[in-house]
Write an enzyme that holds these catalytic residues in place. Structure first.
Site, mmCIF file in Angstrom:
data_model
loop_
_atom_site.group_PDB
_atom_site.id
_atom_site.type_symbol
_atom_site.label_atom_id
_atom_site.label_comp_id
_atom_site.label_asym_id
_atom_site.label_seq_id
_atom_site.Cartn_x
_atom_site.Cartn_y
_atom_site.Cartn_z
ATOM 1 N N TYR A 1 0.859 -1.193 0.000
ATOM 2 C CA TYR A 1 0.000 0.000 0.000
ATOM 3 C C TYR A 1 0.886 1.231 0.000
ATOM 4 O O TYR A 1 1.890 1.263 0.719
ATOM 5 C CB TYR A 1 -0.914 0.000 1.227
ATOM 6 C CG TYR A 1 -2.008 -1.057 1.144
ATOM 7 C CD1 TYR A 1 -3.287 -0.732 0.719
ATOM 8 C CD2 TYR A 1 -1.746 -2.382 1.463
ATOM 9 C CE1 TYR A 1 -4.285 -1.679 0.627
ATOM 10 C CE2 TYR A 1 -2.734 -3.347 1.373
ATOM 11 C CZ TYR A 1 -4.006 -2.993 0.960
ATOM 12 O OH TYR A 1 -4.993 -3.949 0.858
ATOM 13 N N GLU A 2 0.512 2.244 -0.780
ATOM 14 C CA GLU A 2 1.384 3.415 -0.889
ATOM 15 C C GLU A 2 1.518 4.160 0.432
ATOM 16 O O GLU A 2 2.426 4.964 0.608
ATOM 17 C CB GLU A 2 0.918 4.359 -1.984
ATOM 18 C CG GLU A 2 -0.370 5.083 -1.696
ATOM 19 C CD GLU A 2 -0.683 6.103 -2.796
ATOM 20 O OE1 GLU A 2 -1.589 5.843 -3.569
ATOM 21 O OE2 GLU A 2 0.007 7.127 -2.867
#
Lengths: 247, 324
Positions: free
Chosen positions: A41-42
């Site tokens: 996930y960023e």
């Protein structure tokens, strides 16, 4: 859409997961055919193992039980730009025939937009660097447009070899999944090509929802329907409150 | 001294008394002292640890003409824009995550209502690189990021540079030196050594990049607690100007291990922000009408706080070793 997206995940993939339906598709893949995929996930999480369905890409449940948490800058520097991402999911307000995306403004006048959209976020870098990208979007003529109002994120650029010519390291868009069908991209022209329609959807309906003269694969098929087990897993375990699934 | 051992009374580094003074201030004092009209203010925390309490105090003290910088302007920026604190917004992604639009920001951008708002947009990566450059003392940071997009057409700060080794054309962003960075964290000691666990976002880069730094924590802890676990320290005292202790200061966002994201509040915001009058009532009731975060917390009520408190999930201790 969720099932078609889920099938794009290969076991062992490092998957850059976006907000919304991709979240659900990847959770499903992890429980079905891809138990060894790594969820990135960023927000800075590698190897997430959420025990509930995350509401956003920064849900605390993504951290508890994850393999690593790192600063966001390093997530982009090492996992994306460093070439460690196999698959990335993207959404868009507008898409063109080469899979370029607009999430910035509706209307041609940037300084006086008709609608101000969220903007770039992580999308340009996912699109530039992931080995494959999959775009998920609902389809209509306002979304599937001949010409984007703004190009936030590059797909196959102007088609042909134009993406390679600009020095984009990643593999480019592989699929577009909509509520009507599934698309690939022609190996030479890089134009979006309809490969299957979802059960009960007519080809004319898809043409009507496309803002350009749609290219259709000669071997056009019907999208494989989900089996009962998949549906049950999705509706009863993953999204019982219908956070993502409407109806 | 015999090889292989050293008695503790031979220790050439006896305990050093700490001579640095406490930086603990109230929120009111910290904002009043370190945030000035016209400042470039970074408020970081990616979904996690969003500095709502600090933003509310900036609104209460009626700061004006701020350039607000944040990777993901969300509810807080919608409130700060609606309250008239901002002349400019610098950002990567603008929205109410998982819910929809920031209507106050949209009204300002689309219709200049109630006034115009300048915007300067990047990708998340681009803005992160701006922090990284400033924190590292570099004038710019190279990246592969904007090729093939329209972003450089609308943002003159996006440039290109040629790699002196390979000849490759790279994108480049300039260093961003904010006047003030405000970041939230779980805990800090009174000198400002700040520990965060869970998503660390861009807090460290923003703090090192800024001229002045306010850290807002759930708890101020004794220095020993921090020194027992130095790997968890994200921001060192030397860059911190003020430490503010305010529990629940990140609500409705979350603090890992302390409280969950209040999704109901994010959903409710969608209704509030669509109507300028409704938004005004919200600001009157929850910001201007309250003196501080303690009052906000009291207004939030015990039931909401209990609903958001997670169960425990402890990490095992690690042994740093005693090297006397």
């Amino acid at each position: 859409m969720v099932f078609a997206a889920c099938r794009e995940v290969r076991d062992g993939d490092c998957v850059f997961v976006g907000v919304g339906l991709p979240n659900l598709a990847v959770q499903l893949a992890l429980r079905l055919h891809a138990p060894r995929c790594h969820l990135i996930y960023e927000s800075g999480v590698f190897g997430a193992r959420p025990v509930r369905l995350p509401i956003s890409i920064g849900d605390p449940c993504l951290v508890s039980g994850a393999a690593q948490v790192l600063p966001m800058a390093e997530t982009f520097l090492y996992f994306l730009q460093g070439g460690r991402t196999d698959l990335g999911f993207l959404g868009a307000a507008q898409i063109d025939r080469y899979g370029n995306l607009n999430t910035t403004v509706v209307g041609r006048d940037y300084d006086h937009p008709k609608v101000r959209l969220p903007g770039a976020g992580g999308a340009p870098d996912i699109a530039l660097n992931a080995r494959r990208t999959v775009v998920i979007a609902r389809q209509d003529r306002r979304k599937f447009v001949e010409r984007l109002d703004f190009r936030t994120t590059v797909g196959w650029a102007e088609g042909g070899t134009s993406r390679e010519a600009m020095g984009a390291p990643g593999g480019g868009p592989a699929r577009v999944i909509t509520d009507l069908g599934v698309y690939g991209f022609d190996a030479d022209t890089r134009e979006m090509t309809l490969e299957s329609v979802h059960p009960g959807v007519a080809l004319e309906q898809v043409r009507d929802a496309t803002g350009w003269d749609l290219r259709v694969s000669p071997s056009l098929g019907t999208t494989e329907a989900p089996d009962e087990a998949m549906l049950r897993l999705l509706r009863e375990e993953l999204d019982p409150d219908r956070i993502y699934l409407k109806g | 001294m015999p090889a292989g051992g050293r008695r503790s009374d031979d220790n050439p580094f006896p305990e050093v008394p700490n001579l640095s003074e406490s930086k603990v201030l109230t929120m009111q004092e910290a904002v009043s002292r370190f945030v000035r009209d016209g400042d470039t203010v970074v408020l970081e925390g990616f979904t996690h640890l969003i500095p709502f309490a600090a933003g509310h105090e900036i609104i209460r003290q009626r700061r004006r003409d701020l350039a607000l910088v944040r990777l993901t302007p969300d509810l807080l920026m919608d409130q700060m824009v609606a309250a008239g604190t901002a002349r400019k917004l610098v950002f990567g992604w603008l929205g109410n995550p998982g819910v929809g639009s920031l209507h106050a920001v949209r009204r300002a951008v689309e219709r200049a209502y109630p006034g115009p708002l300048e915007i300067e947009e990047y990708s998340h990566f681009g803005l992160l690189c701006r922090y990284q450059a400033a924190a590292s003392g570099l004038p710019f940071f190279p990246l592969r990021g904007y090729r093939g997009t329209d972003l450089p057409r609308v943002n003159p700060h996006l440039k290109q540079v040629t790699c002196p080794f390979t000849g490759e054309t790279l994108d480049a962003v300039s260093a961003l030196h904010p006047d003030v960075a405000i970041v939230n964290a779980q805990r800090a000691d009174s000198h400002g050594n700040t520990q965060i666990w869970g998503l660390v976002g861009a807090q460290r880069e923003a703090a090192f990049a800024a001229r002045r730094v306010i850290v807002v924590v759930e708890e101020v802890v004794p220095e020993d607690v921090v020194r027992a676990d130095p790997n968890r320290t994200q921001i060192p005292s030397v860059v911190v100007d003020a430490v503010v202790e305010e529990p629940w200061s990140a609500h409705p966002s979350f603090v890992q291990g302390y409280y969950d994201r209040d999704n109901a509040a994010y959903l409710a915001w969608d209704r509030i922000t669509r109507d300028p009058a409704e938004l005004e009532r919200y600001l009157d009731e929850w910001v201007h009408g309250l003196p501080d975060r303690a009052a906000y917390r009291a207004r939030l009520g015990e039931a909401t706080q209990n609903r958001l408190r997670p169960g425990p999930r402890l990490a095992g201790p690690v042994d740093y070793g005693d090297y006397r």
